[in-house]
Design a protein around this motif. Structure first.
Motif, PDB file in Angstrom:
ATOM      1  N   UNK A 295       0.831  -1.206   0.000  1.00 53.78           N
ATOM      2  CA  UNK A 295       0.000   0.000   0.000  1.00 53.78           C
ATOM      3  C   UNK A 295       0.864   1.255   0.000  1.00 53.78           C
ATOM      4  N   UNK A 296       1.982   1.205   0.717  1.00 51.44           N
ATOM      5  CA  UNK A 296       2.909   2.335   0.690  1.00 51.44           C
ATOM      6  C   UNK A 296       3.450   2.566  -0.721  1.00 51.44           C
ATOM      7  N   UNK A 297       3.773   1.471  -1.398  1.00 47.05           N
ATOM      8  CA  UNK A 297       4.280   1.594  -2.769  1.00 47.05           C
ATOM      9  C   UNK A 297       3.209   2.150  -3.698  1.00 47.05           C
ATOM     10  N   UNK A 298       1.963   1.726  -3.500  1.00 48.32           N
ATOM     11  CA  UNK A 298       0.875   2.182  -4.355  1.00 48.32           C
ATOM     12  C   UNK A 298       0.622   3.677  -4.201  1.00 48.32           C
ATOM     13  N   UNK A 299       0.933   4.213  -3.031  1.00 45.72           N
ATOM     14  CA  UNK A 299       0.712   5.645  -2.809  1.00 45.72           C
ATOM     15  C   UNK A 299       1.602   6.506  -3.695  1.00 45.72           C
ATOM     16  N   UNK A 300       2.672   5.926  -4.253  1.00 46.25           N
ATOM     17  CA  UNK A 300       3.565   6.670  -5.146  1.00 46.25           C
ATOM     18  C   UNK A 300       3.084   6.657  -6.587  1.00 46.25           C
ATOM     19  N   UNK A 301       1.984   5.926  -6.862  1.00 44.50           N
ATOM     20  CA  UNK A 301       1.460   5.842  -8.218  1.00 44.50           C
ATOM     21  C   UNK A 301       1.531   4.430  -8.757  1.00 44.50           C
ATOM     22  N   UNK A 302       0.651   4.119  -9.712  1.00 42.81           N
ATOM     23  CA  UNK A 302       0.590   2.763 -10.257  1.00 42.81           C
ATOM     24  C   UNK A 302       1.901   2.353 -10.925  1.00 42.81           C
ATOM     25  N   UNK A 303       2.479   3.240 -11.712  1.00 44.75           N
ATOM     26  CA  UNK A 303       3.693   2.892 -12.438  1.00 44.75           C
ATOM     27  C   UNK A 303       4.857   2.643 -11.484  1.00 44.75           C
ATOM     28  N   UNK A 304       5.000   3.490 -10.485  1.00 43.34           N
ATOM     29  CA  UNK A 304       6.079   3.313  -9.510  1.00 43.34           C
ATOM     30  C   UNK A 304       5.903   2.018  -8.740  1.00 43.34           C
ATOM     31  N   UNK A 305       4.641   1.712  -8.345  1.00 41.30           N
ATOM     32  CA  UNK A 305       4.383   0.479  -7.609  1.00 41.30           C
ATOM     33  C   UNK A 305       4.683  -0.742  -8.470  1.00 41.30           C
TER      34      UNK A 305
ATOM     35  N   UNK B 278      -4.223  -6.607  -8.965  1.00 38.56           N
ATOM     36  CA  UNK B 278      -4.571  -7.624  -7.973  1.00 38.56           C
ATOM     37  C   UNK B 278      -4.648  -7.015  -6.572  1.00 38.56           C
ATOM     38  N   UNK B 279      -3.681  -6.162  -6.224  1.00 40.40           N
ATOM     39  CA  UNK B 279      -3.675  -5.544  -4.902  1.00 40.40           C
ATOM     40  C   UNK B 279      -4.910  -4.678  -4.699  1.00 40.40           C
ATOM     41  N   UNK B 280      -5.258  -3.886  -5.725  1.00 38.52           N
ATOM     42  CA  UNK B 280      -6.399  -2.981  -5.595  1.00 38.52           C
ATOM     43  C   UNK B 280      -7.706  -3.768  -5.412  1.00 38.52           C
ATOM     44  N   UNK B 281      -7.912  -4.791  -6.210  1.00 34.40           N
ATOM     45  CA  UNK B 281      -9.140  -5.588  -6.096  1.00 34.40           C
ATOM     46  C   UNK B 281      -9.191  -6.312  -4.754  1.00 34.40           C
ATOM     47  N   UNK B 282      -8.056  -6.872  -4.321  1.00 31.88           N
ATOM     48  CA  UNK B 282      -8.020  -7.586  -3.039  1.00 31.88           C
ATOM     49  C   UNK B 282      -8.338  -6.655  -1.883  1.00 31.88           C
ATOM     50  N   UNK B 283      -7.693  -5.497  -1.848  1.00 33.37           N
ATOM     51  CA  UNK B 283      -7.901  -4.576  -0.736  1.00 33.37           C
ATOM     52  C   UNK B 283      -9.330  -4.036  -0.707  1.00 33.37           C
ATOM     53  N   UNK B 284      -9.876  -3.726  -1.878  1.00 34.04           N
ATOM     54  CA  UNK B 284     -11.248  -3.230  -1.918  1.00 34.04           C
ATOM     55  C   UNK B 284     -12.243  -4.309  -1.495  1.00 34.04           C
TER      56      UNK B 284
ATOM     57  N   UNK C  68       6.813  -0.910 -10.879  1.00 34.03           N
ATOM     58  CA  UNK C  68       8.274  -0.999 -10.992  1.00 34.03           C
ATOM     59  C   UNK C  68       8.879  -1.701  -9.787  1.00 34.03           C
ATOM     60  N   UNK C  69       8.253  -1.529  -8.622  1.00 36.93           N
ATOM     61  CA  UNK C  69       8.737  -2.176  -7.397  1.00 36.93           C
ATOM     62  C   UNK C  69       8.245  -3.609  -7.257  1.00 36.93           C
ATOM     63  N   UNK C  70       7.551  -4.110  -8.272  1.00 34.82           N
ATOM     64  CA  UNK C  70       7.115  -5.501  -8.260  1.00 34.82           C
ATOM     65  C   UNK C  70       5.724  -5.740  -7.703  1.00 34.82           C
TER      66      UNK C  70
END
Length: 342
Positions: free
Chosen positions: A227-237, A246-252, A239-241
């Motif tokens: 979630x911390x990585x996602x806060x930097x933007x989709x592309x940055x997240x 999947x993360x967005x659908x799971x968390x929602x 890039x970090x793997x």
């Protein structure tokens, strides 16, 4: 997490737990029959068998504390904690500071299920009829939002919110139709449930909300770094793997599960998920490893105190707690919009 932030977070948790315990004590102690705090905790210790206590209180006071007020206060704390965490997660995955659990249509789905049970089915399944149908409605609404998002390939942060709003409007229209066609004598029950309250709390209906809170909280914390990585933007997240979709659908989905499980037993309560994450970030920073538990603590304290205020404002009658949270949350929302105007 640096040493300074770690110590600050530990201090926050200690202070938060103390305030939460104080809020619970006030909620159980204050009412139409005032009971001293010492007596409250003596009764709790006696019922739990923690210490040998010789009862010097009446049976009536014991019933008030153990059977009425304590389950109500604990349910308020669990609902506040769950909504606070769900709001923090939704604001993280949508990167929308105005997001809260209701944006996905979860509350609208729960409202439709509860209306269906109250207005058409009666006590088909006993005391659990309304909670079960509300929970089923919440999960159905979530499935619809995920399906709409997948069908339109709208898994981006903004379009997921729009999909949730669209589904919410459709379900709310269905609820309004049910209310229009219902027996007018049943409308009061529907209105009170839709505004939220804890007056029907009992020990046997605390188990499922507690399980949902612990399970969902564990999942949220396990994905806090992502979630911390996602806060930097989709592309940055990405890039970090991080698998962003999947993360967005799971968390929602987990957020909707938690919100539905809580709303099913408390009614619809707004703005808690909006306010608490912002206050948590202001106090201890933006790291979700700290924001999630902080939002839970703040939500528990806030909703226990809001319920106490709701009970006392119109005593001996119960005011729906959603009225109090709506008033406070509306003012908070205006302030938040003013800060975001730039």
């Amino acid at each position: 997490m640096t040493g300074f932030l770690r110590h600050r977070f530990v201090a926050f948790c200690i202070a938060g737990l103390a305030l939460c315990l104080l809020a619970l004590t006030l909620s159980v102690s204050i009412g139409s029959t005032r009971i001293p705090a010492g007596t409250v905790w003596a009764i709790v210790a006696h019922k739990l068998g923690l210490v040998a206590v010789t009862p010097d209180w009446t049976e009536g006071r014991q019933n008030i504390v153990w059977d009425l007020r304590l389950p109500r206060a604990l349910l308020a704390a669990m609902v506040g904690a769950g909504l606070g965490m769900a709001g923090a997660v939704m604001q993280g995955v949508t990167r929308n500071p105005l997001a809260d659990p209701h944006l996905l249509g979860v509350s609208a789905g729960a409202g439709f299920g509860a209306n269906l049970a109250i207005l058409l089915l009666g006590n088909l399944l006993g005391a659990f009829t309304v909670p079960l149908f509300a929970f089923a409605g919440a999960l159905t609404a979530t499935a619809l939002v995920v399906s709409v998002a997948g069908f339109t390939r709208s898994t981006g942060s903004t379009r997921l919110v729009l999909a949730g709003l669209a589904v919410s409007f459709v379900i709310a229209a269905g609820s309004n139709v049910l209310i229009m066609l219902a027996d007018p004598r049943a409308i009061n029950s529907v209105v009170f449930w839709m505004l939220g309250g804890f007056g029907l709390a009992q020990w046997n209906n605390l188990i499922f909300p507690a399980f949902a809170l612990l399970f969902s909280g564990a999942v949220f914390l396990a994905y806090a770094q992502e979630l911390n990585a996602l806060s930097m933007g989709d592309e940055s997240a990405a890039t970090l793997g991080v698998d962003v979709r999947r993360l967005r659908i799971l968390m929602l989905t987990i957020s909707a599960f938690l919100t539905g499980a809580l709303v099913a037993f408390s009614g619809m309560i707004g703005f808690v998920g909006l306010m608490m994450p912002h206050i948590a970030r202001l106090l201890i920073g933006g790291d979700n490893r700290r924001v999630l538990p902080a939002s839970a603590l703040l939500g528990a304290i806030f909703l226990v105190l809001a319920d106490l205020v709701a009970r006392r404002l119109t005593a001996p009658n119960d005011m729906p707690v959603g009225v109090v949270t709506g008033l406070v949350g509306g003012l908070f929302f205006i302030v938040l919009l003013a800060r975001q105007r730039g």
